[in-house]
Design an enzyme around this catalytic site. Structure first.
Site, PDB file in Angstrom:
ATOM      1  CD  GLU A 134      -2.948  -1.061   2.289  1.00 29.15           C
ATOM      2  OE1 GLU A 134      -4.112  -0.644   2.100  1.00 29.15           O
ATOM      3  OE2 GLU A 134      -2.526  -1.452   3.393  1.00 29.15           O
ATOM      4  CE1 TYR A 138     -15.443  27.051  -0.916  1.00 27.98           C
ATOM      5  CE2 TYR A 138     -16.921  28.137   0.614  1.00 27.98           C
ATOM      6  CZ  TYR A 138     -16.463  27.946  -0.668  1.00 27.98           C
ATOM      7  OH  TYR A 138     -17.019  28.653  -1.713  1.00 27.98           O
ATOM      8  CD  GLU A 165      -8.630   3.411  12.549  1.00 28.02           C
ATOM      9  OE1 GLU A 165      -9.314   2.400  12.763  1.00 28.02           O
ATOM     10  OE2 GLU A 165      -7.670   3.411  11.740  1.00 28.02           O
ATOM     11  CE  LYS A 195      -6.845   1.776   2.682  1.00 30.04           C
ATOM     12  NZ  LYS A 195      -5.832   0.849   3.268  1.00 30.04           N
TER      13      LYS A 195
END
Length: 124
Positions: free
Chosen positions: A22, A54, A73, A99
């Protein structure tokens, strides 16, 4: 008056995950983010300083997604911390990080983590 700013379906390619591959091949991610703050002054002033920019929140999301982490996380935690530090007037943050092609068997749209955080601060 309750005010929300919502950034929807920010698409980012990044290199998060526990598996070594990954870090090499990466993955597609989608970020949805919502913040609450009192933006009533901006209704009258038409001045950027009276609201939350923003575009700056979007920049924070892209910056933090560019820093590799094993856990989503951890990425979400960094995004929340940086947004809170830059915009202390925010009273609530919700982030959903998906993901889209997780490295596991089965056909799916993706795997998502969603965190919500209310600020203990009060606004004037």
């Amino acid at each position: 008056m309750k005010s929300k700013i919502i950034l929807e379906d920010i698409k980012i390619y990044a290199y998060h995950g526990v598996l070594p591959e990954e870090a090499i091949i990466g993955n597609h991610y989608v970020v949805n983010l919502e913040v609450h703050s009192d933006l009533e002054k901006a209704l009258q002033s038409d001045d950027l300083k009276d609201t939350i920019n923003y575009a700056e929140i979007n920049d924070i999301v892209h910056q933090e997604m560019g820093i590799r982490s094993q856990l989503l996380e951890h990425v979400i935690g960094r995004i929340i911390t940086k947004i809170e530090n830059q915009f202390p007037q925010i009273t609530f943050i919700k982030i959903k990080l998906t993901k889209t092609i997780p490295p596991m068997p089965g056909e799916m749209k993706g795997v998502s983590l969603e965190f919500e955080k209310e600020s203990s601060k009060t606004t004037d």
